[in-house]
Design a protein around this motif. Structure first.
Motif, short mmCIF file in Angstrom:
data_model
loop_
_atom_site.label_atom_id
_atom_site.label_comp_id
_atom_site.label_asym_id
_atom_site.label_seq_id
_atom_site.Cartn_x
_atom_site.Cartn_y
_atom_site.Cartn_z
N GLN A 1 -8.63 38.55 155.98
CA GLN A 1 -8.25 37.31 156.36
C GLN A 1 -6.77 37.23 156.64
N SER B 1 -6.64 37.10 160.03
CA SER B 1 -7.77 36.16 160.32
C SER B 1 -8.88 36.76 161.90
N GLU C 1 -11.79 38.10 160.61
CA GLU C 1 -13.33 38.47 160.21
C GLU C 1 -13.77 37.81 161.13
#
Length: 525
Positions: free
Chosen positions: A453, A456, A458
């Protein structure tokens, strides 16, 4: 000097020799193109330093490479008058492990002798050993190539000597007592090997066994595993020839070269009608040949005698069985178990070879080596997926950073969650590799889900109507117009380059297959 005779010791030795089944070392004739018509007989004496924190008969710590000379020395190690030995029980335990691993018979009663010789690296003027009543005898070790078994004559405990270094500038020998008194196992093989390659295979197999049970790190380069090789040559069908001993070989490669050189020397002597003198020889690495140290006639009389300060070593059957039950698995058992899990032989070998000797710590303490790490990680996961992440990604990235597996900062829980996220398509494989690289580089203890998360990483969900993926595809086409035009003309091979650009722009978040579909759709319009 008065040497005390010990009648019971000689009687015990004779009874032991009569009781032990005699082995006749005969094998089918091996025809070697290098020396046609000749048979080579090889036996090896290995001196392996015991992997204990303390020395064999003192409380001093064993030294490590690079340690300041003469700093880990007790009064007993330096042979200070009036000092007495105290046997380290951990050394005995590790030697018993070795004996069990080599299928040897551990004797309930063994004893220590003094082996007298005078040299600058032996402070007391004698070495404490077990020449006549060893800890274990008999046994064998199977070699995986050629279905060969090498017999074990005996395994004995003994002290290591100090280390002498010649200073060429001052023409003086310097003595470092750090190694003096460290525990050694002398493992004597039967003359069952018939070529330099078999000798090398035996040494490597023995190294693997000792590392696996944790009794020695088997490091030849650092001097904790040294070989004395006995070589003889005879015509096929003739009695064994005169053997010569090559001392202190500390490399498998040089050992093979030394044996080959010695074989050719024997053959040259015999073919010219001369006999082979029974010599003790050294090996010149620069010339790749052996040289004479002394002849048998010059060999010292060691004047063995029982050590009056050390009582007999008594071992019970219960003690042996306790060690047998708590021993780590041997290499062949571990290999068979890994293969049964579906691993390829190559992957299993890689796992077992990673940081060999560090699976078990000092004094036999079990550690988190590569195999143990794999076992924990593979619980409720596909072992083939796990081994792929370990051998190709984790170990690969550690190697690129010139780090070993013992430096691994990634916990089982972290890598396990990372693999699960990739398998559940929460992150892509590319993002998983980036995440793993981040954890190793920053020594992060955060969970991969949290880091994904924050960074960034994901995976892009297909529920967003491919908006993000389509935007990256358009940007990739604009960045590579020539490749886009080639795809429009029917050259689909170039499409892979566009997919790679999309993955680069998305930092691995896009699904490669989905990106390919979207690219084809955009290019058709």
């Amino acid at each position: 000097m008065l040497v005390r005779r010990c009648p019971w010791r000689s009687i015990q030795l004779r009874l032991h020799q009569l009781w032990r089944p005699r082995q006749i070392h005969t094998r089918e004739a091996i025809h070697d193109k290098r020396w046609p018509g000749w048979q080579v007989i090889i036996g090896i004496e290995v001196h392996a330093q015991i992997k204990s924190r303390r020395k064999l008969f003192s409380e001093s710590f064993t030294s490590r490479p690079g340690e300041t000379p003469n700093t880990t020395v007790s009064a007993f190690d330096s042979a200070f008058p009036g000092t007495l030995p105290t046997l380290n029980p951990k050394c005995v335990e590790l030697a018993v492990r070795t004996a069990l691993a080599l299928n040897s018979k551990v004797h309930y009663h063994s004893a220590f002798d003094r082996k007298h010789y005078f040299y600058s690296d032996l402070p007391a003027g004698y070495q404490i050993t077990q020449r006549y009543s060893p800890l274990a005898s008999g046994g064998y070790i199977k070699l995986s190539k050629g279905d060969v078994s090498v017999g074990i004559t005996q395994i004995q405990l003994e002290q290591d000597t100090a280390k002498s270094t010649f200073d060429g500038l001052r023409r003086t020998s310097l003595i470092d007592l750090n190694r003096a008194g460290s525990g050694l196992m002398e493992i004597v093989s039967e003359p069952d090997m018939r070529s330099p390659e078999e000798a090398a295979h035996y040494v490597r197999t023995l190294q693997a066994v000792l590392r696996c049970v944790g009794s020695s790190d088997g490091n030849m380069e650092q001097g904790s595993f040294r070989c004395d090789v006995n070589v003889s040559v005879n015509k096929h069908g003739q009695p064994h020839g005169t053997r010569c001993e090559i001392k202190n070989l500390n490399s498998v490669k040089f050992m093979m070269i030394a044996i080959t050189s010695e074989v050719f020397r024997h053959i040259e002597l015999l073919e010219s009608g001369r006999s082979v003198p029974q010599d003790t020889r050294g090996f010149d690495e620069n010339k790749a040949e052996t040289f004479k140290l002394r002849s048998k006639a010059d060999s010292p009389d060691y004047r063995y005698m029982p050590d009056p300060n050390i009582p007999p070593l008594l071992i019970s059957e219960e003690y042996i069985e306790t060690i047998r039950k708590t021993m780590p698995d041997l290499p062949d058992v571990t290999l068979a178990r890994l293969l049964n899990l579906g691993l390829s032989e190559r992957d299993a070998d890689v796992l077992m070879a990673v940081d060999s000797g560090r699976e078990v710590g000092f004094d036999g303490e079990l550690g988190m080596g590569a195999v143990t790490y794999f076992d924990s990680l593979a619980q409720q996961r596909d072992p083939r997926v796990v081994v792929n992440w370990m051998t190709h990604e984790l170990i690969g990235q550690l190697t690129a950073r010139r780090e070993t597996f013992s430096d691994n900062p990634v916990s089982v829980e972290q890598l396990g969650q990372l693999i699960d996220m990739v398998q559940d398509s929460k992150i892509t494989g590319t993002s998983g590799k980036l995440l793993l690289k981040h954890i190793i580089a920053n020594r992060s203890s955060s969970a991969p889900s949290v880091l994904a998360q924050e960074l960034s990483l994901e995976a892009v969900s297909e529920d967003d109507d491919n908006t993000s993926t389509r935007a990256w595809c358009v940007e990739a086409i604009e960045a590579l117009p020539d490749e886009a035009e080639a795809v429009r003309r029917g050259n689909l091979r170039v499409l892979n380059k566009l997919v790679g650009k999309v993955m680069q722009l998305s930092r691995g978040r896009a699904d490669a297959q989905n990106a390919r579909v979207v690219l084809e759709d955009v290019l058709r319009r």
